[in-house]
Design an enzyme around this catalytic site. Structure first.
Site, PDB file in Angstrom:
ATOM      1  N   SER A  10       0.957  -1.140  -0.004  1.00 24.56           N
ATOM      2  CA  SER A  10       0.081   0.027  -0.010  1.00 24.56           C
ATOM      3  C   SER A  10       1.001   1.241  -0.056  1.00 24.56           C
ATOM      4  O   SER A  10       0.390   2.380  -0.276  1.00 24.56           O
ATOM      5  CB  SER A  10      -1.070   0.081   1.068  1.00 24.56           C
ATOM      6  OG  SER A  10      -0.315  -0.134   2.346  1.00 24.56           O
ATOM      7  N   GLY A  12       5.343   2.933   0.430  1.00 28.94           N
ATOM      8  CA  GLY A  12       6.681   2.846   0.501  1.00 28.94           C
ATOM      9  C   GLY A  12       7.438   1.637  -0.343  1.00 28.94           C
ATOM     10  O   GLY A  12       7.223   1.699  -1.516  1.00 28.94           O
ATOM     11  N   SER A 131      14.607  -8.164   4.589  1.00 32.96           N
ATOM     12  CA  SER A 131      15.170  -8.044   6.012  1.00 32.96           C
ATOM     13  C   SER A 131      15.498  -6.679   6.109  1.00 32.96           C
ATOM     14  O   SER A 131      14.774  -5.770   5.955  1.00 32.96           O
ATOM     15  CB  SER A 131      16.633  -8.968   6.207  1.00 32.96           C
ATOM     16  OG  SER A 131      17.178  -8.752   7.397  1.00 32.96           O
ATOM     17  N   TYR A 145      13.418  -3.610  16.492  1.00 35.75           N
ATOM     18  CA  TYR A 145      13.538  -3.914  15.251  1.00 35.75           C
ATOM     19  C   TYR A 145      14.354  -5.009  14.594  1.00 35.75           C
ATOM     20  O   TYR A 145      14.429  -5.627  13.828  1.00 35.75           O
ATOM     21  CB  TYR A 145      13.573  -2.395  14.560  1.00 35.75           C
ATOM     22  CG  TYR A 145      13.421  -2.515  13.035  1.00 35.75           C
ATOM     23  CD1 TYR A 145      12.168  -2.811  12.479  1.00 35.75           C
ATOM     24  CD2 TYR A 145      14.854  -2.245  12.253  1.00 35.75           C
ATOM     25  CE1 TYR A 145      12.294  -2.761  10.773  1.00 35.75           C
ATOM     26  CE2 TYR A 145      14.712  -2.505  10.974  1.00 35.75           C
ATOM     27  CZ  TYR A 145      13.580  -2.583  10.247  1.00 35.75           C
ATOM     28  OH  TYR A 145      13.611  -2.547   8.691  1.00 35.75           O
ATOM     29  N   LYS A 149      14.510  -8.590  12.595  1.00 40.74           N
ATOM     30  CA  LYS A 149      15.018  -8.733  11.243  1.00 40.74           C
ATOM     31  C   LYS A 149      16.042  -9.934  11.256  1.00 40.74           C
ATOM     32  O   LYS A 149      16.300 -10.466  10.153  1.00 40.74           O
ATOM     33  CB  LYS A 149      15.744  -7.348  10.822  1.00 40.74           C
ATOM     34  CG  LYS A 149      14.492  -6.447  10.397  1.00 40.74           C
ATOM     35  CD  LYS A 149      13.494  -7.043   9.279  1.00 40.74           C
ATOM     36  CE  LYS A 149      12.471  -5.771   8.922  1.00 40.74           C
ATOM     37  NZ  LYS A 149      11.740  -6.254   8.007  1.00 40.74           N
TER      38      LYS A 149
END
Length: 271
Positions: A10, A12, A131, A145, A149
């Site tokens: 949606s 980026g 990643s 975060y 990842k």
């Protein structure tokens, strides 16, 4: 024409990737958590949009049934959906921790689990799991975060062994701060009672925003590289790093080891 399924399209990088693949002759199965948020790609030739929430196995299965009814094969799945959360461990919020784990790591797990049987029945397939350079190095305020990842990195490498006999390829892709709204959504604007925390948050936030502004050409580099990876998948598990910043951090961490790298961060980032 080959078919690629991309999660989180949606906005980026997901949106840009969907547009780039469609422009280059791929059928794009663009999935997102809210179809209204993806209006920018509705009606674009070669793009079809589907509702899919990567945190929900029921949503994934429902989307999968609709997708397979419309498309005979799926050549590539790009697990792109992700969010950021920059906070101090002491002040972290349970709901936000659960959310980032559910989307960034378990979302990848659930989508892969759902589409492995599809790839196995086809006798081929390719998972490209997005990643981050955060999956290879550890930096200040990245406890949550970075953890998710790095989980994606470990999960992907382990899964690749399982799928060798089925001609299913697996790779991960790392890059740094692309000029999207990602950093703004990851930042917690509230101030803290501990001034040291405020100072560190300001320092890291300003540093990341500065890096993001400088990386003007990173989005096209990412989308082009993803297309190249999809068109020419590596036989065995492989990590791809995109962009100067990400490659520099990867090389420094590899060459220096964790102790010297940690000293470098303390000296030049936290000074």
């Amino acid at each position: 024409m080959k078919n690629v399924l991309i999660t989180g399209t949606s906005s980026g990088i997901g949106k840009e990737t969907a547009l780039h693949f469609a422009k280059n002759g791929w059928n794009v199965i663009a999935t997102m958590i809210c179809l209204d948020q993806g209006k920018a790609i509705h009606g674009i030739p070669n793009i079809s949009c589907y509702l899919l929430d990567v945190t929900s196995s029921e949503s994934i299965e429902s989307a999968k049934a609709k997708i397979l009814a419309d498309h005979k094969t799926i050549d590539v799945v790009i697990n792109n959906a992700g969010i950021g959360y920059r906070s101090f461990v002491e002040l972290s919020d349970d709901s936000k921790i659960n959310c980032i784990v559910d989307i960034n790591w378990l979302g990848v797990v659930k989508v892969c689990r759902a589409f492995i049987p599809v790839f196995r029945d086809q006798g081929k397939g390719h998972f490209i799991n997005i990643s981050s350079i955060a999956g290879l190095v550890n930096l200040p305020l990245g406890s949550f975060y970075h953890s998710t990842k790095q989980a994606v990195e470990s999960f992907s490498e382990c899964m690749a062994y399982e799928l060798l006999d089925f001609n299913i390829k697996v790779c991960t892709v790392q890059f740094g701060n692309a000029p999207t709204s990602f950093q703004g959504k990851a930042t917690n604007p509230e101030r803290y009672a501990t001034e040291s925390y405020n100072n560190l948050m300001d320092k890291i936030t300003n540093l990341l925003y500065g890096k993001t502004k400088k990386n003007k050409n990173l989005k096209p580099l990412i989308t082009q590289k993803l297309l190249e990876i999809a068109q020419n998948p590596a036989k065995n598990f492989k990590r791809y790093t995109i962009g100067f910043d990400a490659n520099l951090m990867r090389i420094l961490r590899s060459v220096l080891g964790y102790q010297l790298f940690n000293s470098l961060i303390r000296r030049f980032v936290l000074k």
